[in-house]
Design a protein around this motif. Sequence first.
Motif, PDB file in Angstrom:
ATOM      1  N   GLU A 205     -15.337  40.923 -46.871  1.00 52.95           N
ATOM      2  CA  GLU A 205     -15.583  42.310 -47.245  1.00 52.95           C
ATOM      3  C   GLU A 205     -16.233  42.386 -48.638  1.00 52.95           C
ATOM      4  OE1 GLU A 205     -15.825  46.367 -47.321  1.00 52.95           O
ATOM      5  OE2 GLU A 205     -15.339  45.092 -45.593  1.00 52.95           O
ATOM      6  N   VAL A 206     -15.736  41.584 -49.569  1.00 49.57           N
ATOM      7  CA  VAL A 206     -16.257  41.596 -50.945  1.00 49.57           C
ATOM      8  C   VAL A 206     -17.716  41.159 -50.993  1.00 49.57           C
ATOM      9  CG1 VAL A 206     -16.080  40.390 -53.166  1.00 49.57           C
ATOM     10  CG2 VAL A 206     -14.046  41.379 -52.133  1.00 49.57           C
ATOM     11  N   ILE A 207     -18.095  40.189 -50.157  1.00 44.79           N
ATOM     12  CA  ILE A 207     -19.477  39.677 -50.207  1.00 44.79           C
ATOM     13  C   ILE A 207     -20.404  40.399 -49.218  1.00 44.79           C
ATOM     14  CG2 ILE A 207     -18.703  37.406 -50.991  1.00 44.79           C
ATOM     15  CD1 ILE A 207     -19.387  36.362 -48.124  1.00 44.79           C
ATOM     16  N   SER A 208     -19.894  41.376 -48.491  1.00 46.01           N
ATOM     17  CA  SER A 208     -20.685  42.014 -47.430  1.00 46.01           C
ATOM     18  C   SER A 208     -21.977  42.644 -47.963  1.00 46.01           C
ATOM     19  CB  SER A 208     -19.849  43.074 -46.697  1.00 46.01           C
ATOM     20  OG  SER A 208     -19.411  44.079 -47.597  1.00 46.01           O
ATOM     21  N   ALA A 209     -21.912  43.155 -49.188  1.00 51.62           N
ATOM     22  CA  ALA A 209     -23.104  43.797 -49.764  1.00 51.62           C
ATOM     23  C   ALA A 209     -24.253  42.810 -49.985  1.00 51.62           C
ATOM     24  CB  ALA A 209     -22.743  44.472 -51.089  1.00 51.62           C
ATOM     25  N   LYS A 210     -23.937  41.512 -50.014  1.00 51.46           N
ATOM     26  CA  LYS A 210     -24.974  40.495 -50.224  1.00 51.46           C
ATOM     27  C   LYS A 210     -25.786  40.238 -48.955  1.00 51.46           C
ATOM     28  CE  LYS A 210     -23.754  39.306 -54.510  1.00 51.46           C
ATOM     29  NZ  LYS A 210     -24.652  39.329 -55.678  1.00 51.46           N
ATOM     30  N   ASN A 211     -25.288  40.748 -47.805  1.00 50.47           N
ATOM     31  CA  ASN A 211     -25.994  40.566 -46.518  1.00 50.47           C
ATOM     32  C   ASN A 211     -26.327  39.112 -46.215  1.00 50.47           C
ATOM     33  OD1 ASN A 211     -26.097  43.347 -45.727  1.00 50.47           O
ATOM     34  ND2 ASN A 211     -27.646  43.651 -47.330  1.00 50.47           N
ATOM     35  N   LEU A 212     -25.361  38.240 -46.436  1.00 48.29           N
ATOM     36  CA  LEU A 212     -25.556  36.817 -46.142  1.00 48.29           C
ATOM     37  C   LEU A 212     -25.502  36.591 -44.626  1.00 48.29           C
ATOM     38  CD1 LEU A 212     -23.291  35.397 -48.984  1.00 48.29           C
ATOM     39  CD2 LEU A 212     -25.791  35.277 -48.873  1.00 48.29           C
ATOM     40  N   PRO A 213     -26.222  35.587 -44.123  1.00 51.51           N
ATOM     41  CA  PRO A 213     -26.289  35.374 -42.669  1.00 51.51           C
ATOM     42  C   PRO A 213     -25.084  34.630 -42.093  1.00 51.51           C
ATOM     43  CG  PRO A 213     -27.675  33.779 -43.791  1.00 51.51           C
ATOM     44  CD  PRO A 213     -27.123  34.693 -44.865  1.00 51.51           C
ATOM     45  N   TRP A 214     -23.984  34.531 -42.846  1.00 52.94           N
ATOM     46  CA  TRP A 214     -22.792  33.833 -42.358  1.00 52.94           C
ATOM     47  C   TRP A 214     -21.542  34.555 -42.827  1.00 52.94           C
ATOM     48  CZ3 TRP A 214     -20.100  32.796 -46.712  1.00 52.94           C
ATOM     49  CH2 TRP A 214     -20.809  32.518 -47.894  1.00 52.94           C
ATOM     50  N   LYS A 215     -20.439  34.296 -42.117  1.00 51.13           N
ATOM     51  CA  LYS A 215     -19.115  34.721 -42.557  1.00 51.13           C
ATOM     52  C   LYS A 215     -18.350  33.462 -42.950  1.00 51.13           C
ATOM     53  CE  LYS A 215     -18.345  39.172 -40.370  1.00 51.13           C
ATOM     54  NZ  LYS A 215     -19.755  39.507 -40.229  1.00 51.13           N
ATOM     55  N   LEU A 216     -17.369  33.627 -43.847  1.00 56.17           N
ATOM     56  CA  LEU A 216     -16.683  32.461 -44.423  1.00 56.17           C
ATOM     57  C   LEU A 216     -16.111  31.540 -43.353  1.00 56.17           C
ATOM     58  CD1 LEU A 216     -15.770  30.957 -46.958  1.00 56.17           C
ATOM     59  CD2 LEU A 216     -13.725  32.395 -46.995  1.00 56.17           C
ATOM     60  N   GLU A 217     -15.446  32.115 -42.336  1.00 59.39           N
ATOM     61  CA  GLU A 217     -14.804  31.279 -41.312  1.00 59.39           C
ATOM     62  C   GLU A 217     -15.810  30.425 -40.534  1.00 59.39           C
ATOM     63  OE1 GLU A 217     -15.192  35.473 -39.485  1.00 59.39           O
ATOM     64  OE2 GLU A 217     -14.806  34.561 -41.457  1.00 59.39           O
ATOM     65  N   GLU A 218     -17.101  30.807 -40.578  1.00 56.67           N
ATOM     66  CA  GLU A 218     -18.125  30.076 -39.832  1.00 56.67           C
ATOM     67  C   GLU A 218     -18.599  28.820 -40.554  1.00 56.67           C
ATOM     68  OE1 GLU A 218     -19.973  34.180 -37.886  1.00 56.67           O
ATOM     69  OE2 GLU A 218     -21.075  33.121 -39.465  1.00 56.67           O
ATOM     70  N   ILE A 219     -18.363  28.748 -41.863  1.00 54.08           N
ATOM     71  CA  ILE A 219     -18.908  27.609 -42.620  1.00 54.08           C
ATOM     72  C   ILE A 219     -17.826  26.637 -43.114  1.00 54.08           C
ATOM     73  CG2 ILE A 219     -20.938  28.927 -43.334  1.00 54.08           C
ATOM     74  CD1 ILE A 219     -19.638  29.114 -46.155  1.00 54.08           C
ATOM     75  N   LEU A 220     -16.543  26.991 -42.941  1.00 55.02           N
ATOM     76  CA  LEU A 220     -15.471  26.099 -43.416  1.00 55.02           C
ATOM     77  C   LEU A 220     -15.078  25.090 -42.339  1.00 55.02           C
ATOM     78  CD1 LEU A 220     -13.031  28.545 -45.273  1.00 55.02           C
ATOM     79  CD2 LEU A 220     -14.769  27.032 -46.265  1.00 55.02           C
ATOM     80  N   PRO A 221     -14.602  23.895 -42.742  1.00 59.43           N
ATOM     81  CA  PRO A 221     -14.140  22.904 -41.770  1.00 59.43           C
ATOM     82  C   PRO A 221     -12.861  23.361 -41.071  1.00 59.43           C
ATOM     83  CG  PRO A 221     -14.385  21.951 -43.988  1.00 59.43           C
ATOM     84  CD  PRO A 221     -14.467  23.427 -44.131  1.00 59.43           C
ATOM     85  N   LYS A 222     -12.631  22.841 -39.878  1.00 59.10           N
ATOM     86  CA  LYS A 222     -11.386  23.082 -39.140  1.00 59.10           C
ATOM     87  C   LYS A 222     -10.226  22.401 -39.883  1.00 59.10           C
ATOM     88  CE  LYS A 222      -9.328  22.023 -34.618  1.00 59.10           C
ATOM     89  NZ  LYS A 222      -9.535  21.282 -33.346  1.00 59.10           N
ATOM     90  N   VAL A 223      -9.026  22.988 -39.810  1.00 60.94           N
ATOM     91  CA  VAL A 223      -7.853  22.438 -40.502  1.00 60.94           C
ATOM     92  C   VAL A 223      -6.953  21.710 -39.503  1.00 60.94           C
ATOM     93  CG1 VAL A 223      -5.863  22.950 -41.964  1.00 60.94           C
ATOM     94  CG2 VAL A 223      -7.942  24.332 -42.164  1.00 60.94           C
ATOM     95  N   LEU A 224      -6.555  20.491 -39.847  1.00 64.17           N
ATOM     96  CA  LEU A 224      -5.658  19.681 -39.022  1.00 64.17           C
ATOM     97  C   LEU A 224      -4.450  19.248 -39.845  1.00 64.17           C
ATOM     98  CD1 LEU A 224      -8.329  17.330 -37.375  1.00 64.17           C
ATOM     99  CD2 LEU A 224      -7.278  19.346 -36.325  1.00 64.17           C
ATOM    100  N   VAL A 225      -3.326  18.992 -39.184  1.00 66.18           N
ATOM    101  CA  VAL A 225      -2.146  18.486 -39.888  1.00 66.18           C
ATOM    102  C   VAL A 225      -2.000  16.992 -39.633  1.00 66.18           C
ATOM    103  CG1 VAL A 225      -0.938  20.697 -39.838  1.00 66.18           C
ATOM    104  CG2 VAL A 225      -0.552  19.050 -38.003  1.00 66.18           C
ATOM    105  N   ALA A 226      -1.217  16.322 -40.473  1.00 68.45           N
ATOM    106  CA  ALA A 226      -0.995  14.876 -40.356  1.00 68.45           C
ATOM    107  C   ALA A 226      -0.533  14.532 -38.948  1.00 68.45           C
ATOM    108  CB  ALA A 226       0.042  14.422 -41.371  1.00 68.45           C
ATOM    109  N   GLY A 227      -1.076  13.452 -38.413  1.00 68.17           N
ATOM    110  CA  GLY A 227      -0.702  13.001 -37.081  1.00 68.17           C
ATOM    111  C   GLY A 227      -1.671  13.412 -36.005  1.00 68.17           C
ATOM    112  N   GLU A 228      -2.467  14.456 -36.272  1.00 73.44           N
ATOM    113  CA  GLU A 228      -3.448  14.883 -35.273  1.00 73.44           C
ATOM    114  C   GLU A 228      -4.652  13.962 -35.291  1.00 73.44           C
ATOM    115  OE1 GLU A 228      -3.681  19.296 -34.225  1.00 73.44           O
ATOM    116  OE2 GLU A 228      -3.482  19.347 -36.401  1.00 73.44           O
ATOM    117  N   ASN A 229      -5.237  13.734 -34.109  1.00 76.77           N
ATOM    118  CA  ASN A 229      -6.444  12.915 -34.023  1.00 76.77           C
ATOM    119  C   ASN A 229      -7.628  13.721 -34.533  1.00 76.77           C
ATOM    120  OD1 ASN A 229      -8.802  11.483 -33.032  1.00 76.77           O
ATOM    121  ND2 ASN A 229      -7.375  10.300 -31.787  1.00 76.77           N
ATOM    122  N   ALA A 230      -8.356  13.151 -35.462  1.00 82.70           N
ATOM    123  CA  ALA A 230      -9.448  13.888 -36.105  1.00 82.70           C
ATOM    124  C   ALA A 230     -10.816  13.361 -35.703  1.00 82.70           C
ATOM    125  CB  ALA A 230      -9.282  13.822 -37.620  1.00 82.70           C
TER     126      ALA A 230
END
Length: 532
Positions: A205-230
Amino acid sequence: MSLDVKNTILEGKTSLGIELGSTRIKAVLINENNVPIASGAHDWENSYVDNIWTYSVEEIWTGIQDSYQKMAAEVREKYDVTLTTIGAIGFSGMMHGYMAFNKDNELLVPFRTWRNNITEQASTELTSLFNYNIPQRWSIAHLYQAILNNEAHVSEIAFQTTLAGYVHWKLTGEKSLGVGEASGVFPIDLETKSYNQSMIAQFNEVISAKNLPWKLEEILPKVLVAGENAGLLTEEGAKLLDVTGELQAGIPLCPPEGDAGTGMVATNSVAKRTGNVSAGTSVFAMIVLEKELSKVYPEIDLVTTPTGNLVAMAHSNNCTSDLNAWVGLFNEFSQAMGIEVDMNKLYSTLYTKALEGDADAGGLLSYGYLSGEHMTHFEEGRPLFVRSSDSNFNLANFMRVHLFTALGAMKIGMDLLLKEENVQLDEILGHGGLFKTKGVGQRIMAGALNTPVSVMETAGEGGAWGIALLASYTINKKENETLDDYLNNHVFSGQQSETITPDQKDVEGFEQFMERYKAGLVIERAAVETLK
């Protein structure tokens, strides 16, 4: 023994951990009993280019390949076998920082490391927005500062990650992070063990005025916990890691982690009510919390364990550097007197002498601020030693006050946790140079924190061993076996450790020193402003 190890290697019952630290990249290969059997290291240094602390992509891969080759050469030399397969691999690195890539997987700007203090506006605004402490070195602070600066590359970002995440991605094709590493990118929701979705919405919402072609969740890596196959080592990844081409593809990797998380694993400090303190050039304590803190403290960083439990970190930039300089001066004096003294003996003698001093160090005062100290709000530092005319000035108190002050800034942060928030701590595990002289650093630390301090015989193994253990956990854990249980049952069950409980006189003496330490900060401020 070597025959058993040889068979372990041939059968792929090993785990490899490689950690990219600030001055060294280290590779550690362990057997199925989690004992190191070979290692290799590569020294490197960051560069200051265009006002940015950075390492080049070429340096990253040269260092990884060199440390791997040295480890593989040791395997060949010790056990007469060529390393072609490994049970599991893990990578860890310096947390935080900023690596941004476009849709063609090209690095958009040079890697910005955790060491850069260039995001103050972003850090302040995000902390206020989220009501959650966002330190300058966090990845989201770097991203937001780049947006505030209207940097041209921001509109081209397709993926943002950390150093460990970058290496993992190049070797597996998987864009993921371990939750401990991810907690230094963006705040974590402790229920979902992933990014806090309401904060992501606030950011978008804060960066919406910048009209960037991405949303934050689209550019961050997936999160895994210890023990999961990566993911698995790809053909391209195998060639990138082992330039000889001998290592085969298809090896599973554990989630990439940060150096804070691997330090917790290497000291068996991942369970609630446990903690570890690393004391060397800098000093930081990490405490695994039972519940969230009642409010935001700029002095306290919040990250997570590799399993997603909340961790409070009290970090001080300065610890033993000024103390080491004084020991060097005593060595210079000895040489001037024609006496050659072994440095280990000199340290041991001077440290031990501190135990003979007055509980409060005789009214002496010292600041070991070789650099700035964020805990007490100093951008620059000036090492100082101060005494009054009626102080008890002798060698024992002189050494004691310098050991005290090495922990002074960190103590301020720890007091917020232990006194203001009533955080419960059963014991803390000490590691680093301060603890080399048996019983001294431990006793001073126990007095400072009013908590039992233990030192393990493996505390010096370090983060590369820690990430190797996480790789081992991924392939060797039993069904429903937690990381806590795995470490207790299969890694640390036979470990010897020595524990020192706080002496009440030391506790009271350190508290008296801290009153003097806080009152005297005006002297340090005057020194910074006067001694340019």
